[in-house]
Write a protein that holds these residues in place. Structure first.
Motif, PDB file in Angstrom:
ATOM      1  N   ILE A 228       0.888  -1.186  -0.059  1.00 26.17           N
ATOM      2  CA  ILE A 228      -0.019  -0.072  -0.008  1.00 26.17           C
ATOM      3  C   ILE A 228       0.776   1.487  -0.011  1.00 26.17           C
ATOM      4  CG2 ILE A 228      -1.466   1.352   1.160  1.00 26.17           C
ATOM      5  CD1 ILE A 228      -2.679  -1.381   2.427  1.00 26.17           C
ATOM      6  N   ALA A 229       2.073   1.261   0.852  1.00 24.99           N
ATOM      7  CA  ALA A 229       2.909   2.412   0.950  1.00 24.99           C
ATOM      8  C   ALA A 229       3.696   2.704  -0.174  1.00 24.99           C
ATOM      9  CB  ALA A 229       3.832   2.298   2.022  1.00 24.99           C
ATOM     10  N   PHE A 230       4.252   1.610  -1.218  1.00 26.92           N
ATOM     11  CA  PHE A 230       5.339   1.961  -1.935  1.00 26.92           C
ATOM     12  C   PHE A 230       4.654   0.974  -3.285  1.00 26.92           C
ATOM     13  CE2 PHE A 230       7.363   1.941   1.978  1.00 26.92           C
ATOM     14  CZ  PHE A 230       7.733   3.010   2.105  1.00 26.92           C
ATOM     15  N   ASP A 231       4.988   1.851  -4.504  1.00 30.56           N
ATOM     16  CA  ASP A 231       4.786   1.012  -5.667  1.00 30.56           C
ATOM     17  C   ASP A 231       6.187   0.122  -6.042  1.00 30.56           C
ATOM     18  OD1 ASP A 231       2.402   2.424  -6.416  1.00 30.56           O
ATOM     19  OD2 ASP A 231       3.438   4.193  -7.106  1.00 30.56           O
ATOM     20  N   GLU A 232       7.263   0.769  -5.557  1.00 30.66           N
ATOM     21  CA  GLU A 232       8.295  -0.119  -5.605  1.00 30.66           C
ATOM     22  C   GLU A 232       9.096  -0.210  -4.275  1.00 30.66           C
ATOM     23  OE1 GLU A 232      12.946   0.126  -7.656  1.00 30.66           O
ATOM     24  OE2 GLU A 232      11.612   1.676  -8.109  1.00 30.66           O
ATOM     25  N   ARG A 239      12.643  -0.556   6.054  1.00 32.06           N
ATOM     26  CA  ARG A 239      13.183  -0.251   7.309  1.00 32.06           C
ATOM     27  C   ARG A 239      12.589   1.007   7.713  1.00 32.06           C
ATOM     28  NH1 ARG A 239      17.602  -3.224   8.687  1.00 32.06           N
ATOM     29  NH2 ARG A 239      18.487  -4.514   6.977  1.00 32.06           N
ATOM     30  N   GLU A 240      12.396   1.971   6.814  1.00 32.58           N
ATOM     31  CA  GLU A 240      12.007   3.402   7.158  1.00 32.58           C
ATOM     32  C   GLU A 240      10.600   3.305   7.958  1.00 32.58           C
ATOM     33  OE1 GLU A 240      11.483   7.842   5.112  1.00 32.58           O
ATOM     34  OE2 GLU A 240      12.412   6.134   3.969  1.00 32.58           O
ATOM     35  N   ILE A 245      16.169  -1.111  12.756  1.00 30.73           N
ATOM     36  CA  ILE A 245      17.336  -0.592  12.592  1.00 30.73           C
ATOM     37  C   ILE A 245      18.211  -1.478  11.470  1.00 30.73           C
ATOM     38  CG2 ILE A 245      19.558  -0.378  13.621  1.00 30.73           C
ATOM     39  CD1 ILE A 245      17.324   1.310  14.935  1.00 30.73           C
ATOM     40  N   ASP A 246      18.960  -0.671  10.847  1.00 28.29           N
ATOM     41  CA  ASP A 246      19.776  -1.347   9.852  1.00 28.29           C
ATOM     42  C   ASP A 246      20.859  -2.081  10.121  1.00 28.29           C
ATOM     43  OD1 ASP A 246      21.517  -1.980   7.300  1.00 28.29           O
ATOM     44  OD2 ASP A 246      21.753   0.078   6.845  1.00 28.29           O
ATOM     45  N   GLU A 247      21.209  -3.273   9.848  1.00 25.26           N
ATOM     46  CA  GLU A 247      22.283  -4.028  10.404  1.00 25.26           C
ATOM     47  C   GLU A 247      23.779  -3.664  10.366  1.00 25.26           C
ATOM     48  OE1 GLU A 247      20.173  -5.389   8.598  1.00 25.26           O
ATOM     49  OE2 GLU A 247      19.253  -7.440   9.488  1.00 25.26           O
ATOM     50  N   ASN A 248      23.849  -2.683   9.188  1.00 28.27           N
ATOM     51  CA  ASN A 248      25.168  -1.993   8.819  1.00 28.27           C
ATOM     52  C   ASN A 248      25.417  -1.044  10.015  1.00 28.27           C
ATOM     53  OD1 ASN A 248      26.080  -3.312   6.539  1.00 28.27           O
ATOM     54  ND2 ASN A 248      24.061  -2.418   5.656  1.00 28.27           N
ATOM     55  N   ILE A 249      24.393  -0.537  10.547  1.00 31.37           N
ATOM     56  CA  ILE A 249      24.858   0.491  12.060  1.00 31.37           C
ATOM     57  C   ILE A 249      25.316  -0.156  13.173  1.00 31.37           C
ATOM     58  CG2 ILE A 249      23.652   2.033  13.458  1.00 31.37           C
ATOM     59  CD1 ILE A 249      21.728   2.633  11.493  1.00 31.37           C
ATOM     60  N   SER A 250      24.603  -1.575  13.358  1.00 29.95           N
ATOM     61  CA  SER A 250      25.166  -2.294  14.294  1.00 29.95           C
ATOM     62  C   SER A 250      26.609  -2.668  14.156  1.00 29.95           C
ATOM     63  CB  SER A 250      24.299  -3.530  14.907  1.00 29.95           C
ATOM     64  OG  SER A 250      23.009  -3.015  15.003  1.00 29.95           O
ATOM     65  N   GLY A 276      16.245   9.680  16.621  1.00 29.27           N
ATOM     66  CA  GLY A 276      14.989   9.397  17.149  1.00 29.27           C
ATOM     67  C   GLY A 276      15.216   7.728  16.933  1.00 29.27           C
ATOM     68  N   ILE A 277      16.385   7.107  16.769  1.00 28.16           N
ATOM     69  CA  ILE A 277      16.402   5.636  16.869  1.00 28.16           C
ATOM     70  C   ILE A 277      15.882   5.070  18.138  1.00 28.16           C
ATOM     71  CG2 ILE A 277      17.874   3.551  16.852  1.00 28.16           C
ATOM     72  CD1 ILE A 277      17.266   5.111  14.278  1.00 28.16           C
ATOM     73  N   ASP A 278      15.230   3.986  18.228  1.00 26.66           N
ATOM     74  CA  ASP A 278      14.706   3.400  19.515  1.00 26.66           C
ATOM     75  C   ASP A 278      15.791   2.393  20.053  1.00 26.66           C
ATOM     76  OD1 ASP A 278      13.176   2.456  21.600  1.00 26.66           O
ATOM     77  OD2 ASP A 278      12.355   0.735  20.243  1.00 26.66           O
ATOM     78  N   PHE A 279      16.469   2.724  20.965  1.00 26.40           N
ATOM     79  CA  PHE A 279      17.480   1.985  21.704  1.00 26.40           C
ATOM     80  C   PHE A 279      17.264   0.468  21.917  1.00 26.40           C
ATOM     81  CE2 PHE A 279      21.255   4.587  22.582  1.00 26.40           C
ATOM     82  CZ  PHE A 279      21.182   5.572  21.666  1.00 26.40           C
ATOM     83  N   LYS A 280      15.890  -0.007  22.153  1.00 29.42           N
ATOM     84  CA  LYS A 280      15.449  -1.210  22.376  1.00 29.42           C
ATOM     85  C   LYS A 280      15.673  -1.930  20.938  1.00 29.42           C
ATOM     86  CE  LYS A 280      13.995  -2.185  26.431  1.00 29.42           C
ATOM     87  NZ  LYS A 280      14.050  -3.535  27.293  1.00 29.42           N
ATOM     88  N   SER A 281      15.131  -1.304  19.953  1.00 31.92           N
ATOM     89  CA  SER A 281      15.190  -1.891  18.745  1.00 31.92           C
ATOM     90  C   SER A 281      16.808  -2.029  18.515  1.00 31.92           C
ATOM     91  CB  SER A 281      14.701  -1.245  17.635  1.00 31.92           C
ATOM     92  OG  SER A 281      13.294  -1.142  17.792  1.00 31.92           O
ATOM     93  N   LEU A 282      17.437  -1.212  18.710  1.00 33.77           N
ATOM     94  CA  LEU A 282      18.983  -1.217  18.684  1.00 33.77           C
ATOM     95  C   LEU A 282      19.549  -1.933  19.308  1.00 33.77           C
ATOM     96  CD1 LEU A 282      21.530   0.332  17.535  1.00 33.77           C
ATOM     97  CD2 LEU A 282      21.627   1.489  19.311  1.00 33.77           C
ATOM     98  N   SER A 283      19.541  -2.511  20.391  1.00 36.77           N
ATOM     99  CA  SER A 283      19.853  -3.740  21.309  1.00 36.77           C
ATOM    100  C   SER A 283      19.528  -4.913  20.698  1.00 36.77           C
ATOM    101  CB  SER A 283      19.255  -3.564  22.703  1.00 36.77           C
ATOM    102  OG  SER A 283      17.922  -3.779  22.750  1.00 36.77           O
ATOM    103  N   ASN A 284      18.371  -4.984  20.083  1.00 34.90           N
ATOM    104  CA  ASN A 284      17.969  -6.271  19.347  1.00 34.90           C
ATOM    105  C   ASN A 284      18.628  -6.519  17.988  1.00 34.90           C
ATOM    106  OD1 ASN A 284      15.986  -7.035  21.179  1.00 34.90           O
ATOM    107  ND2 ASN A 284      14.399  -5.777  20.150  1.00 34.90           N
TER     108      ASN A 284
END
Length: 545
Positions: A228-232, A239-240, A245-250, A276-284
């Protein structure tokens, strides 16, 4: 415009046992029971959300009220099947125990149990989220659940079976549903995407499967949101949209940790907070990448759901890291994310920065190697081999040895002597760090052996001799006391021989004379200092106050 709108997971709800993904151990058993006419009067379906509990219960209700084929599947080309799919079949009663949890609700249900089915063979009761019932409601249900009328089949479904009374569980035939594997999720999503004409690459489906936690319903919802959000559809857009979180950041964070780049690490953490990155998500995400790093350190080159480039980059970042150290970090991270606190962000900050100290030795060794190489390039050394051999022979003649072996008694202790201080290199420091790591928790007397031995000058291996020299007479004496314990000797022996090989001889060198003859009060005799040493502290410098 039609008011009817079906979301994907409802539209593609399984209608046959063969459509239920990842639960073959259950569907095969149910089909066999139908073929042999040996089905139970009460079932208990347990398992995570979105894995097919309610769908399987509805299919079972179909099979009980319809003819079945030779494979045990219900013949769905009938009015009853259509009514069950639409939720209009009068003999299929679905109850949400979360909103009908009182004893009065269960009594109302039991009042209708005695009536015969209106159009089918059986009246099938599906009680969803049954763990939400009150104790009184459970007690009212017991008798009917144990001996229901012959025309009644009861199916209980729950995500938390441990909350059910044992008296309920024991009266049912229990089936445990599992998380759907990523490959099964991708297989199902491919079929849905093709029929719904959703254009997306297979890597998107794997990304959805990885982030649906084994729930096919969640996976369908994620796919529908993206369509629904994107044609491509791309992974970066996904991720957006989902805030993943992008694994490359970790991976970048781990690279800075291992390289001991604290200043850049702090800037990165501050930048993530500003974004505004959620640090709980970052820890995962950090846990997932660390898990992947452990696999690559131990030789894994292909891991399902990850690109070959990312696995290669992960392998480069973690190359040379101690697998046991990484496993310890992983365990601590898992413990940390289970903590419920309003101050999780600074907790994760401090944990990440603390990790840099665990890899500090690796950075120091690397710097020493670089400095040594630079010196060798600028001014090559000419070594007099004959003189060096003479010096080693002279030193060996002055050494009294104490060999580590299985027959050593505690009365013998260690022999000590004065020897000249050998030159050190980075490899010797790295080897000694391995010994200290193995002894980091070894405590048989008053001291932790790893902490106590951290206060020796890095030992030099001369042939089959390893020389230990403490920084002070007090530490020297403490070690001699610990050495009297057989378990302590065995632990040191095991750690040393593991690194330096069998047959290594240990020599304990006396500290410098000025330290032995010091008549002032030694700071190391302080009870506070002794306690700190016992808990793993290291003496950096000894001063008299």
């Amino acid at each position: 415009m039609s008011l009817k709108r079906e979301v994907l997971y409802q539209k593609w709800r399984p209608k046959l046992f063969s459509d239920v993904m990842g639960q073959d151990h259950i569907t095969v058993t149910l089909k066999n029971s139908l073929l042999r006419n040996r089905y139970a009067h009460a079932y208990l379906f347990t398992g995570p959300r979105g894995v097919g509990k309610t769908s399987t219960a509805r299919i079972l209700a179909k099979a009980l009220n319809l003819e079945i084929d030779e494979h045990g599947e219900p013949k769905i080309d009938s009015k009853i099947s259509e009514e069950i799919d639409k939720g209009k079949f009068l003999d299929l009663i679905e109850i949400d125990a979360a909103s009908n949890r009182r004893i009065d609700d269960i009594r109302s249900l039991l009042d209708n149990v005695q009536f015969m089915p209106s159009s089918g063979k059986y009246k099938v009761y599906i009680i969803d989220e049954v763990h939400m019932l009150t104790n009184e409601a459970f007690n009212a249900l017991l008798k009917t659940l144990e001996e229901p009328p012959p025309q009644v089949i009861m199916i209980l479904a729950t995500t938390e079976y441990q909350k059910l009374p044992e008296t309920i569980v024991s009266r049912c035939q229990r089936f445990d549903f599992r998380n759907v594997s990523n490959s099964e999720v991708v297989k199902r999503l491919k079929v849905i995407a093709e029929h719904e004409k959703i254009q997306c690459k297979e890597e998107i489906l794997w990304f959805i499967a990885e982030n649906s936690s084994g729930s096919l319903r969640d996976a369908c919802n994620l796919l529908e949101q993206l369509s629904i959000a994107f044609d491509e559809i791309t992974i970066s857009k996904a991720r957006e949209l989902f805030g993943i979180i992008d694994e490359n950041i970790s991976l970048k964070i781990y690279k800075m940790i291992i390289e001991n780049n604290i200043s850049e690490l702090i800037e990165t953490l501050q930048d993530l907070r500003l974004r505004g990155i959620d640090f709980k998500s970052l820890s995962n995400s950090l846990i997932d990448v660390l898990r992947l790093g452990i696999f690559t350190v131990n030789g894994a080159t292909e891991i399902q759901g990850y690109s070959s480039d990312f696995i290669k980059n992960t392998s480069l970042v973690f190359s040379g890291s101690d697998s046991r150290k990484l496993i310890t970090i992983l365990e601590k991270f898992i413990e940390m994310i289970s903590i419920r606190t309003e101050h999780f962000d600074p907790l994760l900050d401090s944990a990440i920065i603390h990790l840099t100290y665990m890899f500090e030795n690796k950075r120091i060794i690397k710097e020493e190697l670089n400095q040594t190489q630079e010196k060798e390039i600028k001014s090559p050394l000419n070594i007099d081999t004959q003189n060096q051999n003479k010096n080693i022979e002279t030193s060996e003649n002055n050494i009294k040895e104490s060999k580590i072996n299985d027959t050593q008694s505690h009365e013998k202790g260690l022999e000590v002597n004065q020897i000249s201080k050998p030159k050190l290199d980075s490899n010797e420091k790295q080897d000694w760090e391995k010994v200290l790591f193995d002894l980091r928790r070894a405590k048989f007397g008053k001291m932790v052996l790893g902490a106590l031995l951290r206060n020796v000058e890095i030992p030099k291996k001369l042939d089959e001799k390893l020389v230990l020299k403490f920084k002070s007479k007090s530490l020297h004496d403490h070690f001699k006391v610990e050495w009297q314990l057989e378990l302590a000797r065995e632990a040191v022996k095991k750690a040393v021989t593991k690194v330096y090989g069998n047959g290594i001889k240990l020599v304990l060198e006396e500290p410098d004379e000025e330290q032995k003859n010091n008549t002032k009060a030694n700071l190391l005799e302080s009870d506070i200092v002794k306690s700190a040493l016992a808990m793993g502290a290291k003496v950096e410098e000894e001063k008299e106050g």
